[in-house]
Enzyme design. Structure first.
Site, PDB file in Angstrom:
ATOM      1  CG  HIS A   1      -0.195   0.300   2.494  1.00 15.95           C
ATOM      2  ND1 HIS A   1       0.525  -0.658   3.146  1.00 15.95           N
ATOM      3  CD2 HIS A   1      -0.040   1.434   3.209  1.00 15.95           C
ATOM      4  CE1 HIS A   1       1.077  -0.125   4.225  1.00 15.95           C
ATOM      5  NE2 HIS A   1       0.766   1.134   4.285  1.00 15.95           N
TER       6      HIS A   1
HETATM    7  C1  UD1 Z   1      -1.818   5.608   5.842  1.00 16.72           C
HETATM    8  C2  UD1 Z   1      -0.515   5.938   6.566  1.00 16.72           C
HETATM    9  C3  UD1 Z   1       0.441   4.755   6.457  1.00 16.72           C
HETATM   10  C4  UD1 Z   1      -0.195   3.478   6.922  1.00 16.72           C
HETATM   11  C5  UD1 Z   1      -1.489   3.268   6.143  1.00 16.72           C
HETATM   12  C6  UD1 Z   1      -2.195   2.013   6.544  1.00 16.72           C
HETATM   13  C7  UD1 Z   1       0.148   8.307   6.497  1.00 16.72           C
HETATM   14  C8  UD1 Z   1       1.119   9.244   5.938  1.00 16.72           C
HETATM   15  N1  UD1 Z   1       0.155   7.077   5.955  1.00 16.72           N
HETATM   16  O1  UD1 Z   1      -1.532   5.476   4.479  1.00 16.72           O
HETATM   17  O2  UD1 Z   1       1.577   5.010   7.239  1.00 16.72           O
HETATM   18  O3  UD1 Z   1       0.675   2.400   6.732  1.00 16.72           O
HETATM   19  O4  UD1 Z   1      -2.329   4.395   6.377  1.00 16.72           O
HETATM   20  O5  UD1 Z   1      -3.296   1.778   5.752  1.00 16.72           O
HETATM   21  O6  UD1 Z   1      -0.584   8.616   7.403  1.00 16.72           O
HETATM   22  N2  UD1 Z   1      -8.746   5.574   1.223  1.00 16.72           N
HETATM   23  C9  UD1 Z   1     -10.003   5.056   1.104  1.00 16.72           C
HETATM   24  N3  UD1 Z   1     -10.667   4.747   2.262  1.00 16.72           N
HETATM   25  C10 UD1 Z   1     -10.137   4.936   3.493  1.00 16.72           C
HETATM   26  C11 UD1 Z   1      -8.842   5.480   3.597  1.00 16.72           C
HETATM   27  C12 UD1 Z   1      -8.156   5.774   2.438  1.00 16.72           C
HETATM   28  O7  UD1 Z   1     -10.510   4.872   0.029  1.00 16.72           O
HETATM   29  O8  UD1 Z   1     -10.801   4.615   4.499  1.00 16.72           O
HETATM   30  C13 UD1 Z   1      -7.992   5.878   0.000  1.00 16.72           C
HETATM   31  C14 UD1 Z   1      -8.127   7.306  -0.444  1.00 16.72           C
HETATM   32  O9  UD1 Z   1      -8.146   7.341  -1.814  1.00 16.72           O
HETATM   33  C15 UD1 Z   1      -6.848   7.936   0.051  1.00 16.72           C
HETATM   34  C16 UD1 Z   1      -5.861   6.789  -0.048  1.00 16.72           C
HETATM   35  O10 UD1 Z   1      -6.622   5.617   0.235  1.00 16.72           O
HETATM   36  O11 UD1 Z   1      -6.474   9.048  -0.688  1.00 16.72           O
HETATM   37  C17 UD1 Z   1      -4.724   6.893   0.898  1.00 16.72           C
HETATM   38  O12 UD1 Z   1      -5.194   7.078   2.248  1.00 16.72           O
HETATM   39  P1  UD1 Z   1      -4.306   7.907   3.306  1.00 16.72           P
HETATM   40  O13 UD1 Z   1      -4.964   7.928   4.620  1.00 16.72           O
HETATM   41  O14 UD1 Z   1      -3.919   9.202   2.692  1.00 16.72           O
HETATM   42  O15 UD1 Z   1      -2.973   7.101   3.398  1.00 16.72           O
HETATM   43  P2  UD1 Z   1      -2.668   5.539   3.385  1.00 16.72           P
HETATM   44  O16 UD1 Z   1      -2.028   5.226   2.081  1.00 16.72           O
HETATM   45  O17 UD1 Z   1      -3.847   4.709   3.798  1.00 16.72           O
END
Ligand code: UD1
Length: 355
Positions: A203
């Site tokens: 991820h």
């Molecule tokens: C975040 C953490 C990472 C952790 C990971 C676990 C930071 C910088 N990164 O990364 O350290 O390992 O979580 O999962 O905080 N999205 C959804 N639904 C959700 C959440 C996210 O669809 O419930 C999608 C969205 O398009 C979003 C993308 O996932 O833009 C990334 O989510 P984000 O919270 O920005 O970071 P992670 O990659 O999940």
């Protein structure tokens, strides 16, 4: 009254044991969910399965760029702090919510406790590394999960009396739920045999955002799947990248993100785990399951020193080599010190002595 913060998936299993222990001791506290992760599969299921109460405060910040997400958490957390006036804010891990809430508390002169302090990948291109460094330097209590953490903090000039080696809260959750997870036999619903499959997660932006890197990983995983069936619960970010790449992942069983118990059950009976996650390197070490980490570095070196983890990078040939080594190795691994299921108790003994 103290405040426990969660925001993203890896926070839930780290902070749940603290919530439970605080409740058991009758300590006044509030649980704040920033809403960084908001999907049912990324958040709600963890609350349910880890037995966490509904958050007292939900900030509902959602996704965005790093700046947007961090800023939104800060803007929403500040009034919550002003209203509830906690005597301590406890944050965990290295996600954007961790940094944002620590910054707000520090500027309101509320002491900050950082759970899982001191980890360093020494790779500042990782957003988590920035979050770890800044959070550690504005924290008043630093709870470390492995001795390297103490060394890094001391080397960065943090006073020894702030640092407490307490062990690993994530492993508290693992021990508390392992039996229930195995009883669900989650492998059966995916047509897998215990010990007869590999489990994949990917991820990180560094793994999935660059099409060339994602293609190297895909090729390696497809090749491995000819030897060992692979199951891959796909994070929403990765799902988007795979869809837009048009790549063929058909030889691998791609499934929706799993809840805590099904993932823990699958991990416990996997022949091998391939991952770019930080926490999974620790969980496989605790379970004695071989792990191939699809990254160039790790902030959790103990999983390599005494555990079952090996670093493979993101190049196809290196991954195939590390996988063969992992499958042929009989290294049982050793449990790191204080990964004994009692880390949350040690933390609350320090935060609320005599409770
Ligand atoms: C975040 C953490 C990472 C952790 C990971 C676990 C930071 C910088 N990164 O990364 O350290 O390992 O979580 O999962 O905080 N999205 C959804 N639904 C959700 C959440 C996210 O669809 O419930 C999608 C969205 O398009 C979003 C993308 O996932 O833009 C990334 O989510 P984000 O919270 O920005 O970071 P992670 O990659 O999940």
């Amino acid at each position: 009254m103290f405040c426990i913060v969660v925001g993203a998936r890896p926070n839930f299993m780290k902070m749940a044991p603290l919530v439970q222990e605080a409740r058991r001791r009758g300590l006044a506290h509030i649980l704040v969910h920033t809403g960084q992760h908001y999907d049912a599969a990324m958040s709600d299921v963890f609350f349910r399965e880890l037995g966490m109460p509904q958050p007292d405060v939900h900030l509902g910040v959602g996704s965005g760029s790093h700046a947007e997400q961090t800023a939104r958490v800060m803007t929403a957390f500040e009034p919550a702090c002003l209203q509830h006036k906690p005597r301590l804010v406890m944050v965990g891990g290295d996600v954007n919510s961790t940094l944002a809430c620590a910054l707000v508390a520090a500027k309101l002169c509320i002491p900050v406790a950082h759970v899982e302090a001191g980890l360093r990948s020494f790779d500042r291109t990782m957003p988590e590394e920035i979050n770890r460094i800044v959070t550690d330097h504005i924290s008043d209590l630093l709870f470390t999960s492995e001795p390297d953490g103490d060394q890094h903090l001391l080397a960065e000039g943090i006073a020894a009396e702030k640092i407490h080696f307490v062990g690993n809260c994530m492993i508290d959750s693992l021990r508390a739920h392992q039996e229930k997870a195995l009883a669900r036999a989650p492998w059966t619903s995916f047509g897998l045999e215990p010990g007869g499959y590999g489990l994949v997660t990917l991820h990180r932006p560094a793994s999935v955002d660059d099409p060339a890197t994602l293609e190297e990983l895909r090729q390696a995983l497809c090749e491995i799947s000819a030897r060992l069936p692979l199951i891959f619960p796909v994070h929403p970010r990765t799902r988007q990248r795979i869809q837009s790449s048009g790549q063929d992942w058909q030889s691998i069983q791609l499934v929706e993100p799993l809840g805590y118990l099904d993932f823990l059950g699958l991990m416990s009976k996997a022949r091998l785990v391939l991952t770019d996650s930080g926490g999974i390197q620790e969980e496989t070490t605790a379970l004695g399951v071989p792990c191939v980490t699809l990254r160039d570095n790790t902030e959790r070196p103990i999983t390599i020193e005494v555990g079952t983890n090996r670093l493979a990078g993101t190049q196809r040939d290196q991954i195939l080599r590390a996988t063969t080594e992992a499958l042929e190795s009989d290294k049982p691994g050793r449990l790191p010190d204080l990964w004994d299921g009692h880390a949350a108790q040690r933390i609350l003994d320090i935060v609320a002595p005599g409770s």
